[in-house]
Design a protein around this motif. Structure first.
Motif, PDB file in Angstrom:
ATOM      1  N   THR A   1      34.852  39.785  25.233  1.00  0.00           N
ATOM      2  CA  THR A   1      33.537  38.898  25.221  1.00  0.00           C
ATOM      3  C   THR A   1      33.531  37.728  25.961  1.00  0.00           C
ATOM      4  OG1 THR A   1      33.219  39.943  22.901  1.00  0.00           O
ATOM      5  CG2 THR A   1      31.943  37.846  23.637  1.00  0.00           C
ATOM      6  N   GLN A   2      34.728  37.338  25.950  1.00  0.00           N
ATOM      7  CA  GLN A   2      34.816  36.029  26.719  1.00  0.00           C
ATOM      8  C   GLN A   2      34.568  36.221  28.556  1.00  0.00           C
ATOM      9  OE1 GLN A   2      38.942  34.344  27.439  1.00  0.00           O
ATOM     10  NE2 GLN A   2      38.128  32.446  26.980  1.00  0.00           N
ATOM     11  N   GLY A   3      35.075  37.658  28.769  1.00  0.00           N
ATOM     12  CA  GLY A   3      34.958  38.229  29.986  1.00  0.00           C
ATOM     13  C   GLY A   3      33.409  38.295  30.449  1.00  0.00           C
ATOM     14  N   ILE A   4      32.827  38.610  29.446  1.00  0.00           N
ATOM     15  CA  ILE A   4      31.312  39.093  29.759  1.00  0.00           C
ATOM     16  C   ILE A   4      30.451  37.486  29.676  1.00  0.00           C
ATOM     17  CG2 ILE A   4      29.066  39.550  28.791  1.00  0.00           C
ATOM     18  CD1 ILE A   4      30.757  41.736  27.250  1.00  0.00           C
TER      19      ILE A   4
ATOM     20  N   GLN B   1      26.906  34.498  33.139  1.00  0.00           N
ATOM     21  CA  GLN B   1      26.643  33.149  32.284  1.00  0.00           C
ATOM     22  C   GLN B   1      25.131  33.243  32.178  1.00  0.00           C
ATOM     23  OE1 GLN B   1      28.291  29.683  34.260  1.00  0.00           O
ATOM     24  NE2 GLN B   1      30.083  30.565  34.526  1.00  0.00           N
ATOM     25  N   SER B   2      24.090  33.956  32.782  1.00  0.00           N
ATOM     26  CA  SER B   2      23.072  33.917  32.298  1.00  0.00           C
ATOM     27  C   SER B   2      22.466  34.912  31.315  1.00  0.00           C
ATOM     28  CB  SER B   2      22.079  34.119  33.616  1.00  0.00           C
ATOM     29  OG  SER B   2      22.563  35.554  34.252  1.00  0.00           O
ATOM     30  N   ALA B   3      23.535  35.773  31.081  1.00  0.00           N
ATOM     31  CA  ALA B   3      23.145  36.743  30.017  1.00  0.00           C
ATOM     32  C   ALA B   3      22.836  36.386  28.711  1.00  0.00           C
ATOM     33  CB  ALA B   3      24.430  37.957  29.934  1.00  0.00           C
ATOM     34  N   THR B   4      21.961  36.861  28.028  1.00  0.00           N
ATOM     35  CA  THR B   4      21.557  36.283  26.647  1.00  0.00           C
ATOM     36  C   THR B   4      22.047  37.464  25.516  1.00  0.00           C
ATOM     37  OG1 THR B   4      19.308  37.272  26.704  1.00  0.00           O
ATOM     38  CG2 THR B   4      19.668  34.932  27.436  1.00  0.00           C
TER      39      THR B   4
ATOM     40  N   GLY C   1      20.430  40.262  34.302  1.00  0.00           N
ATOM     41  CA  GLY C   1      20.675  40.834  35.417  1.00  0.00           C
ATOM     42  C   GLY C   1      20.378  42.120  35.533  1.00  0.00           C
ATOM     43  N   LEU C   2      21.300  42.824  36.128  1.00  0.00           N
ATOM     44  CA  LEU C   2      20.952  44.274  36.255  1.00  0.00           C
ATOM     45  C   LEU C   2      21.742  45.171  34.956  1.00  0.00           C
ATOM     46  CD1 LEU C   2      22.429  44.890  40.112  1.00  0.00           C
ATOM     47  CD2 LEU C   2      20.173  44.978  39.240  1.00  0.00           C
TER      48      LEU C   2
END
Length: 258
Positions: A27-30, A35-38, A142-143
Motif C-alpha cells: 500500500t505504501q508502494g501504491i 501520488q494522485s491516486a484516490t 491515471g491508467l
C-alpha cells in the motif's frame, strides 16, 4: 473494455500479521508511486473451491515409463466479488474434457449452494478452499485501478478452526479500446470501435509496469508471486461476458495448488 491482471503474493508463514505487513508495504508502494491516486469504496470477496472426488476403486492408466497417470480433476468455483457484481455470486465449473461454464446466482443463495455440494453431494465433491477478503482497498487514478486485500482462509463445518492468511491479492485494471464510449448493439454487445482486436499486449505491459512500480524496493521475503492475466473476450463481447472473463481470472489466480 476493462482488462485486468491479478497478483497473488503468497504468505509462507500463513500468519495474519505477516500478511497485514505485506499489505501495508505494498500500500505504501501504491501511495508513493501513484501520488494522485484516490481511495475508492472498499471491496469484499468470498471464494470457495470444490474438487471432484476420485471414484472408489479407480485404477490409474499407465503413463510414461509405465508410471500411473495423475488423476485429472474437475473443479467448481464459487466467487462473489463486490466490485464485479454486488448482489451476485458466480459459479465457474471446470469439468474434465468438456468446456468450462459460468453461471451466476443471487448472493443470498451462495451458502445454500455450497452446502448442497459439501453435504448432499459429498460423495462427488470435496471442498478444498474457503477464502475471503474483508474491507479490501481500492485506488483509482491515471491508467490503472488497483485493488489490494489480505486473504483469509477458513474451514467450514465441524473441522472449523483458527483463521490463517495464505497471502495477499492485488488486482490491476486498465482500459483497452473503448469503455464508456463504446456503442451497444440490440443484443447488449459492446463493440470496440469498428470491431478491431483488443490490444491485450499493451494492457499487459501497462499492468506489469504498474506492478513493478508498486513492488520496487519492497522486500517480499520468501513469498512467491503468482500472476494471472485475463483472457480477453472477443471485441463484440457483452458486458456479462466481460465480467465472466474477470471471474475466470480471479478463480485461476485464487485456486491453491492441489
Amino acid at each position: 473494455m476493462k482488462y485486468s491482471g491479478l497478483y497473488f503474493i503468497t504468505n509462507p508463514s500463513t500468519n495474519v500479521d505477516a500478511a497485514l505487513s505485506t499489505v501495508s508495504s505494498l500500500t505504501q508502494g501504491i501511495e508513493t508511486s501513484f501520488q494522485s491516486a484516490t481511495r475508492q469504496p472498499p471491496w469484499t470477496l468470498f471464494y470457495r473451491a470444490f474438487r471432484d472426488t476420485i471414484p472408489p476403486g479407480y485404477q490409474a492408466p499407465a503413463g510414461v515409463e509405465g508410471k500411473p497417470q495423475a488423476y485429472a480433476h474437475s473443479y467448481q468455483h464459487l466467487l462473489h466479488l463486490s466490485s464485479l457484481a454486488a448482489t451476485r455470486t458466480y459459479v465457474y465449473a471446470q469439468p474434465v474434457g468438456q468446456p468450462a461454464t459460468i453461471t451466476s446466482i443471487p448472493l443470498r443463495q451462495q451458502d445454500a449452494h455450497a452446502s448442497v455440494l459439501r453435504h448432499q453431494s459429498s460423495a462427488l465433491w470435496t471442498q478444498r478452499h474457503v477464502l475471503s477478503v474483508r474491507e479490501g482497498t481500492t485506488y483509482s487514478g491515471g491508467l490503472c485501478t488497483i485493488q489490494i486485500g489480505e486473504v483469509r482462509a477458513t474451514r467450514e463445518g465441524p473441522q472449523s478452526g483458527a483463521v490463517s492468511s495464505p497471502g495477499v491479492v492485488l488486482c490491476i485494471t486498465t482500459v483497452v479500446g473503448a469503455d464508456d464510449a463504446e456503442t451497444v448493439t440490440e443484443n447488449g454487445a459492446g463493440m470496440q470501435g469498428d470491431g478491431e482486436e483488443l490490444d491485450t499486449e499493451y494492457a499487459q505491459a501497462v499492468i506489469r509496469e504498474c506492478w513493478n512500480k508498486i513492488k520496487e524496493g519492497k522486500d517480499l521475503g520468501r513469498a512467491e508471486v503468482r500472476e494471472a492475466m485475463m483472457v480477453a473476450p472477443a471485441p463484440e463481447a457483452t458486458r456479462e461476458q466481460q465480467r465472466e472473463a474477470a471471474v475466470r481470472m480471479w478463480c485461476d489466480g485464487l485456486r491453491m495448488r492441489g
